[in-house]
Scaffold this motif. Structure first.
Motif, PDB file in Angstrom:
ATOM      1  N   UNK A 169       0.825  -1.201   0.000  1.00  0.00           N
ATOM      2  CA  UNK A 169       0.000   0.000   0.000  1.00  0.00           C
ATOM      3  C   UNK A 169       0.860   1.253   0.000  1.00  0.00           C
ATOM      4  N   UNK A 170       1.978   1.216   0.754  1.00  0.00           N
ATOM      5  CA  UNK A 170       2.894   2.363   0.840  1.00  0.00           C
ATOM      6  C   UNK A 170       4.326   1.853   0.745  1.00  0.00           C
ATOM      7  N   UNK A 171       5.190   2.657   0.153  1.00  0.00           N
ATOM      8  CA  UNK A 171       6.594   2.277  -0.023  1.00  0.00           C
ATOM      9  C   UNK A 171       7.484   3.436   0.394  1.00  0.00           C
ATOM     10  N   UNK A 172       8.598   3.085   1.022  1.00  0.00           N
ATOM     11  CA  UNK A 172       9.546   4.101   1.497  1.00  0.00           C
ATOM     12  C   UNK A 172      10.916   3.834   0.897  1.00  0.00           C
ATOM     13  N   UNK A 173      11.498   4.867   0.293  1.00  0.00           N
ATOM     14  CA  UNK A 173      12.868   4.806  -0.205  1.00  0.00           C
ATOM     15  C   UNK A 173      13.798   5.134   0.957  1.00  0.00           C
ATOM     16  N   UNK A 174      14.346   4.086   1.570  1.00  0.00           N
ATOM     17  CA  UNK A 174      15.298   4.247   2.669  1.00  0.00           C
ATOM     18  C   UNK A 174      16.632   3.666   2.221  1.00  0.00           C
ATOM     19  N   UNK A 175      17.076   4.110   1.052  1.00  0.00           N
ATOM     20  CA  UNK A 175      18.213   3.503   0.365  1.00  0.00           C
ATOM     21  C   UNK A 175      19.560   3.826   0.996  1.00  0.00           C
ATOM     22  N   UNK A 176      19.586   4.746   1.952  1.00  0.00           N
ATOM     23  CA  UNK A 176      20.849   5.066   2.613  1.00  0.00           C
ATOM     24  C   UNK A 176      21.807   5.806   1.704  1.00  0.00           C
ATOM     25  N   UNK A 177      23.103   5.628   1.984  1.00  0.00           N
ATOM     26  CA  UNK A 177      24.143   6.347   1.261  1.00  0.00           C
ATOM     27  C   UNK A 177      24.714   5.489   0.133  1.00  0.00           C
ATOM     28  N   UNK A 178      25.196   6.162  -0.896  1.00  0.00           N
ATOM     29  CA  UNK A 178      25.917   5.502  -1.979  1.00  0.00           C
ATOM     30  C   UNK A 178      27.386   5.936  -1.910  1.00  0.00           C
ATOM     31  N   UNK A 179      28.232   5.196  -1.178  1.00  0.00           N
ATOM     32  CA  UNK A 179      29.647   5.588  -1.108  1.00  0.00           C
ATOM     33  C   UNK A 179      30.278   5.585  -2.495  1.00  0.00           C
ATOM     34  N   UNK A 180      31.013   6.642  -2.824  1.00  0.00           N
ATOM     35  CA  UNK A 180      31.637   6.727  -4.144  1.00  0.00           C
ATOM     36  C   UNK A 180      32.554   5.537  -4.406  1.00  0.00           C
ATOM     37  N   UNK A 181      33.186   5.006  -3.341  1.00  0.00           N
ATOM     38  CA  UNK A 181      34.135   3.907  -3.504  1.00  0.00           C
ATOM     39  C   UNK A 181      33.444   2.597  -3.873  1.00  0.00           C
ATOM     40  N   UNK A 182      32.136   2.484  -3.620  1.00  0.00           N
ATOM     41  CA  UNK A 182      31.435   1.220  -3.850  1.00  0.00           C
ATOM     42  C   UNK A 182      30.255   1.353  -4.801  1.00  0.00           C
ATOM     43  N   UNK A 183      30.089   2.519  -5.402  1.00  0.00           N
ATOM     44  CA  UNK A 183      28.903   2.773  -6.208  1.00  0.00           C
ATOM     45  C   UNK A 183      29.263   2.901  -7.680  1.00  0.00           C
ATOM     46  N   UNK A 184      28.695   2.053  -8.541  1.00  0.00           N
ATOM     47  CA  UNK A 184      28.920   2.222  -9.981  1.00  0.00           C
ATOM     48  C   UNK A 184      28.419   3.589 -10.437  1.00  0.00           C
ATOM     49  N   UNK A 185      29.192   4.241 -11.292  1.00  0.00           N
ATOM     50  CA  UNK A 185      28.852   5.581 -11.762  1.00  0.00           C
ATOM     51  C   UNK A 185      28.404   5.540 -13.216  1.00  0.00           C
TER      52      UNK A 185
END
Length: 475
Positions: A169-185
């Motif tokens: 019924x409801x959704x929350x984006x609680x995706x946290x942080x995207x560390x530059x060292x571990x995040x595809x760009x």
């Protein structure tokens, strides 16, 4: 719930009242708050990690990777600022964390390991589960990544990396942080492919202990990387390059200071704030009081100041003030700061103000990077045995090459937040779509709201947001 459990929903593996995307601190604290509220609800947390409550920040396993705030500042209970202090007191008394004696300070001034903090968050979730069970509320961990999200008039539908489909019924984006060292760009320089993870002590043990290590970025991630190198037995030179060459200051425990922003709401612009803050710090210094005392009073007013600033004022702050602000405000825990200072004095660690311009071929092994030092017009090449990307957090969702951010942007379900920091939302956390309309089923909290409140990553910020959003969702 309308048609949530009707015939259409039968094609979904799971249905829930609330779907929480992300099971780090944000998602876990939201679930805990929902479980404690009256009413019966089913909550699903979709998180690819094996454990809830840790996320990127609190999955560290090395004791040397500590919180950058002391226990008195890090309670996950917005109604009890001493909650972590009380938990630590009981934990230490039971024989846990014997290394705490090395800090030789009262419990409320301890800087716990981040892994231990994750255990504290997990225990608070377990307690909330027990409360929720009494009234029929449940929370379930679905271990997968959300790769797509769609909304219709009656529900939100999620598609997961393992092929499952969920409906809520409801959704929350609680995706946290995207560390530059571990995040595809999306616009990759290839840096991450060539760099070591700042927290991967095991990989660092494979290096020649006397070799030169290059680090891009000089903030708190760099401090963590230096701690990792030390624990891996590295004893060689460390060359740090960052655009401004600023190090985080060490966090101390200053005395209380008058809340000058609470007394004077005429201070509205970044320029007015900085001028008065400098004056307050100078007054403190002349009185023999730590300059961090006036600075620490600003924290509770940051959201108000940021939200009332114009876009031009925000841009001016980010462009001209942000580096100095973050080195003074996001301070290093004492033990880590002492290590960095010791290595600096020994000459093993050098900080240089320089911009990273790219990778260079390195046919003879190791890594080569091109940099341009501040004040110089020509770039040059620097070589080392290994490279670490410590350039911090990627807040611009347009640059994050993960399926969910790319899909919700492409569908127009979200829009970038102010200055492309996170995503835009209403005051109550309702996400704004590409047309600026507030969703009635999709919400966000924590780091994705960086552009809305500027400081939206600290434990106390997340705890307050979780409490307010839980009430909103339950209502």
């Amino acid at each position: 719930m309308g048609g949530l459990f009707g015939k259409q929903a039968m094609t979904y593996q799971h249905q829930a009242n609330v779907l929480i995307i992300g099971g780090g601190l944000s998602g876990t604290m939201l679930a805990a708050q929902l479980l404690r509220l009256p009413g019966q609800r089913r909550i699903l947390i979709i998180e690819p990690r094996a454990e809830l409550g840790r996320g990127e920040a609190y999955s560290a396993v090395e004791l040397g990777h500590t919180l950058n705030g002391n226990a008195a500042r890090m309670s996950v209970d917005p109604d009890n600022p001493d909650d972590l202090t009380q938990w630590l007191t009981a934990h230490i008394a039971a024989g846990g964390w014997p290394e705490s004696a090395e800090q030789d300070v009262p419990v409320n001034e301890l800087f716990p390991p981040r892994g231990l903090f994750g255990a504290y968050v997990q225990q608070r979730l377990a307690e909330a589960r027990a409360v929720g069970a009494l009234q029929g509320s449940t929370v379930e961990h679905i271990r997968a990544e959300v790769v797509d999200l769609q909304i219709d008039s009656g529900s939100v539908q999620l598609t997961l990396s393992d092929g499952q489909r969920l409906q809520g019924s409801q959704t929350v984006l609680a995706t946290g942080m995207f560390p530059a060292a571990r995040t595809p760009q999306t616009q990759s320089s290839g840096l991450n492919a060539a760099a070591l993870d700042p927290w991967d002590v095991a990989a660092m043990r494979e290096l020649d202990p006397q070799s030169t290590v290059l680090i891009i970025g000089s903030g708190l991630t760099m401090v963590d990387a230096v701690v990792s190198l030390e624990q891996a037995g590295h004893r060689g030179p460390i060359e740090v390059f960052s655009r401004h060459g600023l190090l985080p200051h060490v966090r101390r425990q200053p005395p209380a200071w008058v809340d000058f922003l609470g007394d004077d709401h005429s201070l509205r612009t970044p320029r007015q704030l900085l001028r008065e803050l400098r004056r307050q710090c100078q007054v403190a210094i002349t009185q023999g009081i730590d300059w961090q005392a006036p600075l620490d009073t600003v924290r509770v007013h940051i959201a108000r100041l940021w939200s009332q600033a114009t876009d031009q004022q925000r841009r001016q702050f980010v462009r001209h003030v942000r580096p100095c602000w973050e080195s003074h405000h996001h301070r290093s825990p004492p033990l880590s700061a002492a290590l960095v200072e010791r290595l600096y004095k020994e000459g093993r660690l050098r900080i240089q103000a320089a911009s990273f311009k790219g990778l260079e071929p390195s046919p003879d092994g190791g890594v080569r990077i091109r940099i341009r030092r501040r004040g110089e017009s020509e770039s040059c090449v620097v070589q080392g045995a290994a490279l670490i990307n410590s350039s911090g957090i990627e807040y611009d969702w347009r640059r994050v090459a993960r399926p969910l951010p790319q899909q919700v942007l492409a569908r127009g379900l979200v829009q970038p937040g102010p200055l492309a920091l996170g995503i835009a939302a209403a005051v109550d956390g309702a996400v704004l779509d590409a047309e600026g309309c507030a969703a009635d089923r999709l919400f966000a909290m924590g780091p994705p709201l960086r552009g809305m409140w500027w400081e939206s990553t600290a434990v106390t910020d997340v705890a307050l947001q979780a409490k307010a959003l839980a009430v909103r969702l339950a209502g």
